[in-house]
Design a protein around this motif. Structure first.
Motif, PDB file in Angstrom:
ATOM      1  N   ALA A 180       2.263 -11.312  -8.988  1.00 37.35           N
ATOM      2  CA  ALA A 180       1.464 -12.390  -9.418  1.00 37.35           C
ATOM      3  C   ALA A 180       0.003 -12.202  -9.050  1.00 37.35           C
ATOM      4  O   ALA A 180      -0.202 -11.271  -8.547  1.00 37.35           O
ATOM      5  CB  ALA A 180       2.070 -13.864  -9.139  1.00 37.35           C
ATOM      6  N   HIS A 181      -0.818 -13.280  -9.537  1.00 34.09           N
ATOM      7  CA  HIS A 181      -1.999 -13.714  -8.885  1.00 34.09           C
ATOM      8  C   HIS A 181      -3.186 -12.296  -9.047  1.00 34.09           C
ATOM      9  O   HIS A 181      -4.047 -12.154  -8.318  1.00 34.09           O
ATOM     10  CB  HIS A 181      -2.176 -13.912  -7.465  1.00 34.09           C
ATOM     11  N   GLY A 182      -2.919 -11.473 -10.018  1.00 35.11           N
ATOM     12  CA  GLY A 182      -3.900 -10.250 -10.128  1.00 35.11           C
ATOM     13  C   GLY A 182      -3.663  -9.143  -9.050  1.00 35.11           C
ATOM     14  O   GLY A 182      -4.430  -8.347  -8.980  1.00 35.11           O
ATOM     15  N   TYR A 183      -2.585  -9.128  -8.401  1.00 33.01           N
ATOM     16  CA  TYR A 183      -2.326  -8.109  -7.447  1.00 33.01           C
ATOM     17  C   TYR A 183      -1.669  -6.860  -7.873  1.00 33.01           C
ATOM     18  O   TYR A 183      -1.301  -6.926  -9.233  1.00 33.01           O
ATOM     19  CB  TYR A 183      -1.847  -8.422  -6.164  1.00 33.01           C
ATOM     20  N   LEU A 184      -1.438  -5.827  -7.253  1.00 28.33           N
ATOM     21  CA  LEU A 184      -1.028  -4.467  -7.807  1.00 28.33           C
ATOM     22  C   LEU A 184       0.011  -4.465  -9.010  1.00 28.33           C
ATOM     23  O   LEU A 184      -0.286  -4.196 -10.218  1.00 28.33           O
ATOM     24  CB  LEU A 184      -0.557  -3.513  -6.741  1.00 28.33           C
ATOM     25  N   LEU A 185       1.232  -5.164  -8.523  1.00 26.22           N
ATOM     26  CA  LEU A 185       2.138  -5.167  -9.624  1.00 26.22           C
ATOM     27  C   LEU A 185       2.006  -6.036 -10.638  1.00 26.22           C
ATOM     28  O   LEU A 185       2.115  -5.471 -12.323  1.00 26.22           O
ATOM     29  CB  LEU A 185       3.401  -5.798  -9.156  1.00 26.22           C
ATOM     30  N   HIS A 186       1.177  -6.976 -10.639  1.00 23.04           N
ATOM     31  CA  HIS A 186       0.605  -7.837 -11.896  1.00 23.04           C
ATOM     32  C   HIS A 186      -0.369  -6.841 -12.846  1.00 23.04           C
ATOM     33  O   HIS A 186      -0.399  -6.920 -14.070  1.00 23.04           O
ATOM     34  CB  HIS A 186       0.187  -9.024 -11.483  1.00 23.04           C
ATOM     35  N   GLN A 187      -1.402  -6.096 -11.968  1.00 24.17           N
ATOM     36  CA  GLN A 187      -2.196  -5.221 -12.611  1.00 24.17           C
ATOM     37  C   GLN A 187      -1.617  -4.166 -13.417  1.00 24.17           C
ATOM     38  O   GLN A 187      -2.108  -3.744 -14.524  1.00 24.17           O
ATOM     39  CB  GLN A 187      -3.035  -4.539 -11.597  1.00 24.17           C
ATOM     40  N   PHE A 188      -0.212  -3.762 -12.957  1.00 27.93           N
ATOM     41  CA  PHE A 188       0.610  -2.808 -14.125  1.00 27.93           C
ATOM     42  C   PHE A 188       1.058  -3.725 -15.458  1.00 27.93           C
ATOM     43  O   PHE A 188       0.950  -2.955 -16.370  1.00 27.93           O
ATOM     44  CB  PHE A 188       1.605  -2.204 -13.103  1.00 27.93           C
ATOM     45  N   LEU A 189       1.348  -5.019 -15.049  1.00 30.50           N
ATOM     46  CA  LEU A 189       2.015  -5.855 -16.278  1.00 30.50           C
ATOM     47  C   LEU A 189       0.909  -6.018 -17.311  1.00 30.50           C
ATOM     48  O   LEU A 189       1.325  -6.032 -18.511  1.00 30.50           O
ATOM     49  CB  LEU A 189       2.315  -6.956 -15.698  1.00 30.50           C
ATOM     50  N   SER A 190      -0.280  -6.307 -17.024  1.00 25.58           N
ATOM     51  CA  SER A 190      -1.139  -6.695 -17.779  1.00 25.58           C
ATOM     52  C   SER A 190      -1.860  -5.593 -18.748  1.00 25.58           C
ATOM     53  O   SER A 190      -2.569  -4.866 -17.975  1.00 25.58           O
ATOM     54  CB  SER A 190      -2.140  -7.748 -17.260  1.00 25.58           C
ATOM     55  N   PRO A 191      -2.196  -5.617 -19.904  1.00 27.24           N
ATOM     56  CA  PRO A 191      -2.693  -4.721 -20.791  1.00 27.24           C
ATOM     57  C   PRO A 191      -4.260  -4.911 -20.403  1.00 27.24           C
ATOM     58  O   PRO A 191      -4.926  -3.815 -20.837  1.00 27.24           O
ATOM     59  CB  PRO A 191      -2.485  -5.337 -22.272  1.00 27.24           C
ATOM     60  N   ILE A 192      -4.630  -5.710 -19.695  1.00 24.84           N
ATOM     61  CA  ILE A 192      -6.074  -5.790 -19.607  1.00 24.84           C
ATOM     62  C   ILE A 192      -6.638  -4.904 -18.325  1.00 24.84           C
ATOM     63  O   ILE A 192      -7.409  -4.432 -18.433  1.00 24.84           O
ATOM     64  CB  ILE A 192      -6.513  -7.397 -19.213  1.00 24.84           C
ATOM     65  N   THR A 193      -5.730  -4.757 -17.417  1.00 28.07           N
ATOM     66  CA  THR A 193      -6.139  -4.044 -16.210  1.00 28.07           C
ATOM     67  C   THR A 193      -5.229  -2.568 -16.409  1.00 28.07           C
ATOM     68  O   THR A 193      -5.525  -1.882 -15.376  1.00 28.07           O
ATOM     69  CB  THR A 193      -5.800  -4.825 -14.970  1.00 28.07           C
ATOM     70  N   ASN A 194      -4.331  -2.708 -17.170  1.00 25.89           N
ATOM     71  CA  ASN A 194      -3.408  -1.413 -17.186  1.00 25.89           C
ATOM     72  C   ASN A 194      -3.836  -0.588 -18.649  1.00 25.89           C
ATOM     73  O   ASN A 194      -3.428  -1.054 -19.518  1.00 25.89           O
ATOM     74  CB  ASN A 194      -1.864  -1.510 -17.191  1.00 25.89           C
ATOM     75  N   LYS A 195      -4.784   0.435 -18.341  1.00 23.32           N
ATOM     76  CA  LYS A 195      -5.162   1.164 -19.544  1.00 23.32           C
ATOM     77  C   LYS A 195      -4.405   2.427 -19.649  1.00 23.32           C
ATOM     78  O   LYS A 195      -4.988   3.478 -20.187  1.00 23.32           O
ATOM     79  CB  LYS A 195      -6.557   1.292 -19.578  1.00 23.32           C
ATOM     80  N   ARG A 196      -3.177   2.787 -18.866  1.00 27.60           N
ATOM     81  CA  ARG A 196      -2.645   4.145 -18.674  1.00 27.60           C
ATOM     82  C   ARG A 196      -2.154   4.766 -20.018  1.00 27.60           C
ATOM     83  O   ARG A 196      -1.606   3.935 -20.713  1.00 27.60           O
ATOM     84  CB  ARG A 196      -1.922   4.011 -17.623  1.00 27.60           C
ATOM     85  N   THR A 197      -2.182   5.896 -20.014  1.00 22.20           N
ATOM     86  CA  THR A 197      -1.472   6.438 -21.347  1.00 22.20           C
ATOM     87  C   THR A 197      -0.117   7.216 -20.889  1.00 22.20           C
ATOM     88  O   THR A 197       0.317   7.949 -21.687  1.00 22.20           O
ATOM     89  CB  THR A 197      -2.409   7.510 -21.871  1.00 22.20           C
ATOM     90  N   ASP A 198       0.389   7.160 -19.613  1.00 22.96           N
ATOM     91  CA  ASP A 198       1.495   7.846 -19.411  1.00 22.96           C
ATOM     92  C   ASP A 198       2.703   6.965 -19.356  1.00 22.96           C
ATOM     93  O   ASP A 198       2.416   5.802 -20.035  1.00 22.96           O
ATOM     94  CB  ASP A 198       1.427   8.354 -17.886  1.00 22.96           C
ATOM     95  N   LYS A 199       3.855   7.238 -18.721  1.00 23.73           N
ATOM     96  CA  LYS A 199       4.936   6.205 -18.800  1.00 23.73           C
ATOM     97  C   LYS A 199       4.807   4.981 -18.145  1.00 23.73           C
ATOM     98  O   LYS A 199       5.619   3.886 -18.220  1.00 23.73           O
ATOM     99  CB  LYS A 199       6.125   6.986 -18.479  1.00 23.73           C
ATOM    100  N   TYR A 200       3.744   4.483 -17.453  1.00 25.33           N
ATOM    101  CA  TYR A 200       3.371   3.307 -16.696  1.00 25.33           C
ATOM    102  C   TYR A 200       2.477   2.285 -17.494  1.00 25.33           C
ATOM    103  O   TYR A 200       1.872   1.362 -16.957  1.00 25.33           O
ATOM    104  CB  TYR A 200       2.988   3.586 -15.386  1.00 25.33           C
ATOM    105  N   GLY A 201       2.265   2.729 -18.624  1.00 25.07           N
ATOM    106  CA  GLY A 201       1.229   1.954 -19.549  1.00 25.07           C
ATOM    107  C   GLY A 201       1.150   1.959 -20.944  1.00 25.07           C
ATOM    108  O   GLY A 201       2.270   2.941 -21.560  1.00 25.07           O
ATOM    109  N   GLY A 202       0.862   0.902 -21.692  1.00 23.05           N
ATOM    110  CA  GLY A 202       0.901   1.128 -23.055  1.00 23.05           C
ATOM    111  C   GLY A 202       1.987   0.013 -23.432  1.00 23.05           C
ATOM    112  O   GLY A 202       1.485  -1.091 -23.473  1.00 23.05           O
ATOM    113  N   SER A 203       3.176   0.291 -23.817  1.00 22.40           N
ATOM    114  CA  SER A 203       4.020  -0.488 -24.439  1.00 22.40           C
ATOM    115  C   SER A 203       4.496  -1.329 -23.204  1.00 22.40           C
ATOM    116  O   SER A 203       4.349  -1.229 -22.102  1.00 22.40           O
ATOM    117  CB  SER A 203       5.321   0.342 -24.984  1.00 22.40           C
ATOM    118  N   PHE A 204       5.218  -2.383 -23.556  1.00 23.32           N
ATOM    119  CA  PHE A 204       5.673  -3.611 -22.770  1.00 23.32           C
ATOM    120  C   PHE A 204       6.644  -2.810 -21.657  1.00 23.32           C
ATOM    121  O   PHE A 204       6.476  -2.812 -20.569  1.00 23.32           O
ATOM    122  CB  PHE A 204       6.320  -4.719 -23.377  1.00 23.32           C
TER     123      PHE A 204
END
Ligand SMILES: Cc1cc2nc3c(=O)[nH]c(=O)nc-3n(C[C@H](O)[C@H](O)[C@H](O)COP(=O)(O)O)c2cc1C
Length: 357
Positions: A180-204
């Motif tokens: 939660a609270h914008g820390y690392l795991l949350h940063q991966f969950l949110s499309p706002i902070t996660n702009k990756r194009t590999d298997k850890y970014g993009g789709s839900f």
């Protein structure tokens, strides 16, 4: 009157003696990640005060995962010893003890309010470069985080696993993974902070992958008899961000991966999110996830009164109540809640003569 708030809750092999839980709260009082006498007295007092479960503050799985240099850590075996003493005392009071395992990601490397003030610490002042899914700072003036490659992601998953193993040796009953609270795991969950194009970014599915890997790694080493919690922010309070619907979907996945309860908070991802704050403002999120995903939930956020807590439980909106700031004002919140609700609670025998009749 027998209340739900003060009745026990069975989770796996463990029983919370009541449903009042100390919400994790950073104390910024550790050195090199070690718990000390502050933590012994602080957490011990809330056990004396009758809490069913005490969840210790965000505890970093690696040094660079700390918010500040004063955070607790569980990244080395030496961190275990002091916790054995603290947990033994908590158990002697009949309370359970939890630890929140955390990685701050891009929100790492800050000062402490009463030491350096509200500032970021750069490497020349004892800080470090934070990690993140994408190289986007939290706000202007914040350090630019290093975008994690797959090797680093796998390394952090391992750090969570090893920290959970140490937490078990330390005698903790519950692990809560901080997503939660914008820390690392949350940063991966949110499309706002996660702009990756590999298997850890993009789709839900891709954005939740890292959290699921952490949950799986922790569950592998965390005993079957002990509950596993995950704290999330149910919404970023921002257009195009993580939201309630995704939280429900995530809860359904976590349910099948051995997560026993989700602790439902909100926000923290963005410095300027428009949060609608009020008494119990996050309770509807806990209620929706509980109902739609059939997942046990914890309600948190401006719950300060015994009656308010009891109403949340009797209306079936959550399974436990997490209390943060009210527990700082009143370590004996559960003892006082019992007399306000005219219910029974065991007082420490040493304090018996002060018990209201
Ligand atoms: C001093 C302080 C430290 C906190 N540290 C943490 C933390 O380590 N982990 C976390 O998930 N939430 C943390 N929080 C948030 C609380 O756990 C809680 O979610 C929030 O304060 C709302 O609950 P309350 O209205 O009962 O205070 C902290 C809150 C405070 C006041």
């Amino acid at each position: 009157m027998k209340t739900i708030l003060l009745s026990p809750l069975q989770l796996r092999g463990l029983e919370l003696k009541n449903r009042i839980v100390v919400s994790p709260m950073c104390q910024y009082s550790a050195e090199d990640g070690f718990a000390n006498d502050w933590h012994f007295v602080h957490y011990g007092s809330r056990a004396v005060g009758g809490a069913g479960l005490i969840i210790a503050e965000a505890t970093a799985v690696s040094p660079e995962g700390r918010i500040s240099p004063y955070d607790l850590g569980m990244w080395k075996n030496e961190h275990v010893e002091k916790w054995k003493q603290i947990n033994h005392f908590i158990h002697q009071q009949g309370s359970l003890s939890g630890i929140q395992l955390a990685h701050a990601g891009r929100k790492a490397s800050t000062g402490c309010l009463w030491r350096e003030g509200d500032v970021y610490l750069f490497p020349d002042k004892g800080g470090w470069q934070p990690l993140a899914p994408s190289s986007i700072p939290f706000e202007s003036g914040a350090p630019v985080p290093l975008e994690m490659d797959v090797e680093l992601i796998e390394w952090v998953v391992e750090e969570f696993r090893k920290s959970a193993q140490r937490s078990n040796e330390a005698g903790f009953d519950v692990v809560e993974i901080h997503a939660a609270h914008g820390y690392l795991l949350h940063q991966f969950l949110s499309p706002i902070t996660n702009k990756r194009t590999d298997k850890y970014g993009g789709s839900f599915d891709n954005r939740v992958r890292f959290l699921l890997e952490v949950v799986d790694a922790v569950r592998q080493v965390w005993p079957v008899s002990k509950p596993l919690f995950v704290r999330i922010s149910a919404t970023d309070w921002a257009e195009g961000g993580w939201d309630e619907a995704q939280s429900v979907k995530l809860a359904m996945l976590l349910k099948n991966r051995g997560v026993d309860l989700m602790d439902i908070s909100s926000g923290g991802l963005l410095p300027d999110a428009k949060v609608q704050i009020g008494y119990g403002y996050q309770v509807p999120f806990a209620a929706r996830i509980r109902q739609e995903a059939d997942m046990k939930t914890g309600a948190v956020g401006l719950i300060t009164k015994a009656e308010q807590a009891e109403t949340i439980l009797t209306n079936g909106l959550a399974d436990i109540i997490l209390v943060a700031r009210e527990f700082l004002r009143d370590p004996y919140f559960p003892l006082h809640a019992a007399s306000q609700l005219k219910d029974e609670i065991a007082w420490p025998v040493q304090y018996e003569r002060a018990k209201p009749h």
